[in-house]
Design a protein around this motif. Structure first.
Motif, mmCIF file in Angstrom:
data_model
loop_
_atom_site.group_PDB
_atom_site.id
_atom_site.type_symbol
_atom_site.label_atom_id
_atom_site.label_comp_id
_atom_site.label_asym_id
_atom_site.label_seq_id
_atom_site.Cartn_x
_atom_site.Cartn_y
_atom_site.Cartn_z
ATOM 1 N N TRP A 12 0.850 -1.197 0.000
ATOM 2 C CA TRP A 12 0.000 0.000 0.000
ATOM 3 C C TRP A 12 0.878 1.236 0.000
ATOM 4 C CZ3 TRP A 12 -2.780 -0.199 5.481
ATOM 5 C CH2 TRP A 12 -1.827 -0.216 6.489
ATOM 6 N N THR A 14 1.183 4.692 1.928
ATOM 7 C CA THR A 14 0.720 5.404 3.113
ATOM 8 C C THR A 14 1.718 6.498 3.465
ATOM 9 O OG1 THR A 14 1.855 3.779 4.520
ATOM 10 C CG2 THR A 14 -0.486 3.398 4.073
ATOM 11 N N ILE A 18 3.983 5.696 8.736
ATOM 12 C CA ILE A 18 3.323 4.408 8.966
ATOM 13 C C ILE A 18 4.293 3.267 8.687
ATOM 14 C CG2 ILE A 18 1.441 2.878 8.296
ATOM 15 C CD1 ILE A 18 0.542 5.390 9.780
ATOM 16 N N ALA A 117 -4.720 2.441 8.061
ATOM 17 C CA ALA A 117 -3.945 3.647 8.325
ATOM 18 C C ALA A 117 -4.628 4.837 7.672
ATOM 19 C CB ALA A 117 -2.526 3.505 7.782
ATOM 20 N N ASN A 119 -4.552 8.326 5.770
ATOM 21 C CA ASN A 119 -3.607 8.740 4.746
ATOM 22 C C ASN A 119 -2.604 9.781 5.230
ATOM 23 O OD1 ASN A 119 -4.859 6.968 3.024
ATOM 24 N ND2 ASN A 119 -6.046 8.523 1.935
ATOM 25 N N GLY A 121 -1.415 9.668 8.276
ATOM 26 C CA GLY A 121 -0.563 8.972 9.226
ATOM 27 C C GLY A 121 -0.804 9.269 10.684
ATOM 28 N N SER A 159 -6.682 3.858 4.353
ATOM 29 C CA SER A 159 -6.218 2.741 3.531
ATOM 30 C C SER A 159 -6.294 1.458 4.362
ATOM 31 C CB SER A 159 -4.774 2.957 3.078
ATOM 32 O OG SER A 159 -4.671 4.071 2.221
#
Length: 257
Positions: A12, A14, A18, A117, A119, A121, A159
């Motif tokens: 992913w 992020t 993260i 998470a 986006n 953070g 996400s």
């Protein structure tokens, strides 16, 4: 972690803060059938081996994980609840946090780990989603808890990553599991439950598809993962359905300080 260990990184995009990974069964000290990086204390393994494995894991993360007492439910451990209840482990199947370097973790061996998470953070979540928790709403409760500690957070700004779980060609279930998901659209159910020829009332179930539909329904557009099958990959993963007596691997996420 040791050079023999292997970490699976979520696929992913992020925020740089993260950090997340999933362990495999490789790189620990447990003996068969828990060989070798078993992180579950309740699987029947020698507790001293599990604690040594957890010490190996600890070298790769900034703090001791917030271990849960997972019961296939939908309770979510939050910072406020942890503060009020004191020392864990907490009886829950998901956790959330907005505290840097607080490591969330779920243990699995066929059930699906789902990591979340925001986006930007600022808030994260981790959920243990077997069919009971998934049908009961553990993903929805996790997202709700994330939004409660970050009130301006919208679902489209979250996400999700679906970690290694039993795949759709190996997850045999009965009519009770189909009924547990009866509120989902019929179009999804017809694709997620494939009747097994010659076995009335038996199906092959697609956990990834069922989870993706629920995440879609929440408004989460950025959904990754669903690429593994724990049952068919004994070299990398523990699988309860395959082996019955086996270990547990971990999916972890934290916000780096």
């Amino acid at each position: 972690m040791t050079s023999a260990s292997k970490k699976i990184q979520p696929g992913w995009v992020t925020a740089p803060s993260i950090q997340a990974f999933c362990t495999t069964r490789l790189g620990g000290v447990s003996q068969e059938p828990f060989n070798s990086l078993n992180l579950g204390l309740n699987a029947g393994d020698d507790p001293s081996s599990v604690l040594q494995n957890r010490s190996i894991l600890r070298t790769a993360i900034p703090s001791e994980p917030l271990w849960l007492r997972q019961i296939h439910g939908i309770n979510v451990s939050t910072p406020a609840l942890r503060h009020s209840m004191g020392a864990g482990p907490f009886e829950a199947d998901a956790s959330v946090t907005n505290i840097p370097n607080e490591v969330l973790v779920v243990l699995t061996a066929d059930c699906m780990p789902v990591l979340f998470a925001s986006n930007n953070g600022d808030v994260i979540g981790a959920a243990h989603a077997g069919w009971r928790g998934l049908s009961g709403g553990v993903l929805e409760q996790t997202v709700k808890a994330m939004r409660e500690i970050s009130p301006k957070l919208a679902p489209q700004d979250i996400s999700a990553w679906m970690g290694p779980a039993i795949g759709p060609t190996h997850f045999e279930v009965g009519e009770d599991v189909l009924q547990a998901f009866s509120e989902q659209p019929q179009s999804i159910l017809s694709r997620a439950f494939t009747p097994i020829s010659g076995q009335p009332g038996k199906y092959l179930a697609d956990l990834y598809l069922l989870a993706r539909d629920r995440l879609d329904s929440l408004g989460i557009a950025q959904i990754g993962g669903g690429d593994y099958c724990t049952f068919s990959d004994p070299d990398q993963f523990f699988s309860y359905r395959r082996d019955k007596q086996t270990g547990r691997f971990a999916s972890l996420i934290w916000i780096s300080a």
